[in-house]
Write an enzyme that holds these catalytic residues in place. Sequence first.
Site, PDB file in Angstrom:
ATOM      1  N   HIS A   1       0.836  -1.205   0.000  1.00 45.77           N
ATOM      2  CA  HIS A   1       0.000   0.000   0.000  1.00 45.77           C
ATOM      3  C   HIS A   1       0.874   1.259   0.000  1.00 45.77           C
ATOM      4  O   HIS A   1       0.574   2.243  -0.671  1.00 45.77           O
ATOM      5  CB  HIS A   1      -0.886   0.020   1.248  1.00 45.77           C
TER       6      HIS A   1
ATOM      7  N   SER B   1      -2.314  -8.238   3.369  1.00 47.77           N
ATOM      8  CA  SER B   1      -2.913  -8.085   4.701  1.00 47.77           C
ATOM      9  C   SER B   1      -3.247  -9.448   5.276  1.00 47.77           C
ATOM     10  O   SER B   1      -3.285  -9.636   6.489  1.00 47.77           O
ATOM     11  CB  SER B   1      -4.185  -7.242   4.622  1.00 47.77           C
TER      12      SER B   1
HETATM   13  P1  AMP Z   1      -6.209  -4.267  -0.472  1.00 47.08           P
HETATM   14  O1  AMP Z   1      -6.125  -3.392   0.725  1.00 47.08           O
HETATM   15  O2  AMP Z   1      -5.632  -5.624  -0.285  1.00 47.08           O
HETATM   16  O3  AMP Z   1      -7.583  -4.258  -1.105  1.00 47.08           O
HETATM   17  O4  AMP Z   1      -5.257  -3.591  -1.554  1.00 47.08           O
HETATM   18  C1  AMP Z   1      -5.365  -2.239  -1.899  1.00 47.08           C
HETATM   19  C2  AMP Z   1      -4.469  -1.952  -3.069  1.00 47.08           C
HETATM   20  O5  AMP Z   1      -3.135  -2.293  -2.739  1.00 47.08           O
HETATM   21  C3  AMP Z   1      -4.831  -2.771  -4.318  1.00 47.08           C
HETATM   22  O6  AMP Z   1      -4.654  -1.961  -5.470  1.00 47.08           O
HETATM   23  C4  AMP Z   1      -3.824  -3.879  -4.275  1.00 47.08           C
HETATM   24  O7  AMP Z   1      -3.534  -4.429  -5.541  1.00 47.08           O
HETATM   25  C5  AMP Z   1      -2.616  -3.155  -3.722  1.00 47.08           C
HETATM   26  N1  AMP Z   1      -1.681  -4.118  -3.137  1.00 47.08           N
HETATM   27  C6  AMP Z   1      -1.947  -5.086  -2.226  1.00 47.08           C
HETATM   28  N2  AMP Z   1      -0.842  -5.817  -1.956  1.00 47.08           N
HETATM   29  C7  AMP Z   1       0.140  -5.311  -2.741  1.00 47.08           C
HETATM   30  C8  AMP Z   1       1.515  -5.635  -2.932  1.00 47.08           C
HETATM   31  N3  AMP Z   1       2.111  -6.628  -2.275  1.00 47.08           N
HETATM   32  N4  AMP Z   1       2.220  -4.897  -3.822  1.00 47.08           N
HETATM   33  C9  AMP Z   1       1.638  -3.882  -4.512  1.00 47.08           C
HETATM   34  N5  AMP Z   1       0.341  -3.517  -4.372  1.00 47.08           N
HETATM   35  C10 AMP Z   1      -0.394  -4.226  -3.499  1.00 47.08           C
END
Ligand code: AMP
Length: 283
Positions: A37, A186
Site C-alpha cells: 500500500h 494483509s
Molecule cells: P487491499 O487493501 O488488499 O484491497 O489492496 C489495496 C491496493 O493495494 C490494491 O490496489 C492492491 O492491488 C494493492 N496491493 C496489495 N498488496 C500489494 C503488494 N504486495 N504490492 C503492490 N500492491 C499491493
Amino acid sequence: MIEINTIALLKNKVNEAIETGQTIGFVPTMGFLHEGHMTLVENARTENDLVIMSIFVNPAQFGPNEDFDRYPRDIERDSRLANEAGVDVLFYPQVDEIYPQDGGITIQAGQQANVLCGASRPGHFDGVLKIVTKLFHIVQPTRAYFGQKDAQQLAIIETLVRDYNFPLEIRRVETVREEDGLAKSSRNVFLSPTEREEAPALQKAIKLGIEDYSKHGDVNQAVAITKKLIEEKTSGKIDYVELLGYPNLTKPTDNQEDVILAVAVFFEKARLIDNIILTNKGE
Ligand code: AMP
C-alpha cells in the site's frame, strides 16, 4: 493528514482541490496497511498535488462464506502509517455511509471475471466495480493507483474506465514482496509459522512456470510445472493455476501477447494469490 468519515466532508475537500487546480492521486485500500500500500502512496505522492487514501472493507466484494468479519483491521496503526507515507486525506467511512440504500441497480463485470478469482469467487468483481465506481465519483481523482498483485482486479477496473469513459488515469504498480519473495498481503498474518515458511514457494513456482513458458510457449507444461512445485513445497490446496493473455484474460493466441501466470492457494486460514506478468518485452 486529515481523517474524514463522511462523503459530504470529503466532497468539500475534493471541490476545494479541484477549484484550486490541484491534481488528485487516489489509493483505495481495505486497510491493515503494509509496504505494498505504501508503494502505491509513494507513486501517488510523486505524481499528484493531493493524495487521498480510502480504507473501507467492502462487504459487497465478499461472498457469504468468506472472511469479511475476520478481515484484519487496525485503524490506529493504519492512520499512523498513512500519515508517515505522505497521505493528505484518509477517507475512512462506515458501511452505512457508503451503502445507505440500495436501488437495485448493479454493475456486472464482463468475461474477464469468468476465470481465476472471478471463477472461484462469484460476484466478487461486481462488488469491486460497485465500490470503485462509487469511490471514483466521490473522490474524482486525476489518477488512481492499483497493485499488480491483484492483476485481475486491475485489468477489470482498466476495462471499466476505458469502456465507460471514466475521466481518470489508472496507474499500475508492481507487486511489493517480502525478502523471501512472498507477496505482501494483509492476509499473510493468518499464516501459521510453518505455512509462512512454505508460502514463498508460490512465487518460486510461478517464476519457474513463466520461465518455461518464455522458452517453450507451452501453456499446459508451464501450468504443470507451477502446480507441481506448489504441491511439493506447501501444505496448501491449489484453488487455481492458470496462464492467460493479459489483460484480456483469455487463452494466449501467440507468443507476442503479454501473459499472466496466476495462482491462488488455500492455506488453513488464508487464501493467498500471486502472479507474474510476462510482457512481450520479456520483463
Ligand atoms: P487491499 O487493501 O488488499 O484491497 O489492496 C489495496 C491496493 O493495494 C490494491 O490496489 C492492491 O492491488 C494493492 N496491493 C496489495 N498488496 C500489494 C503488494 N504486495 N504490492 C503492490 N500492491 C499491493
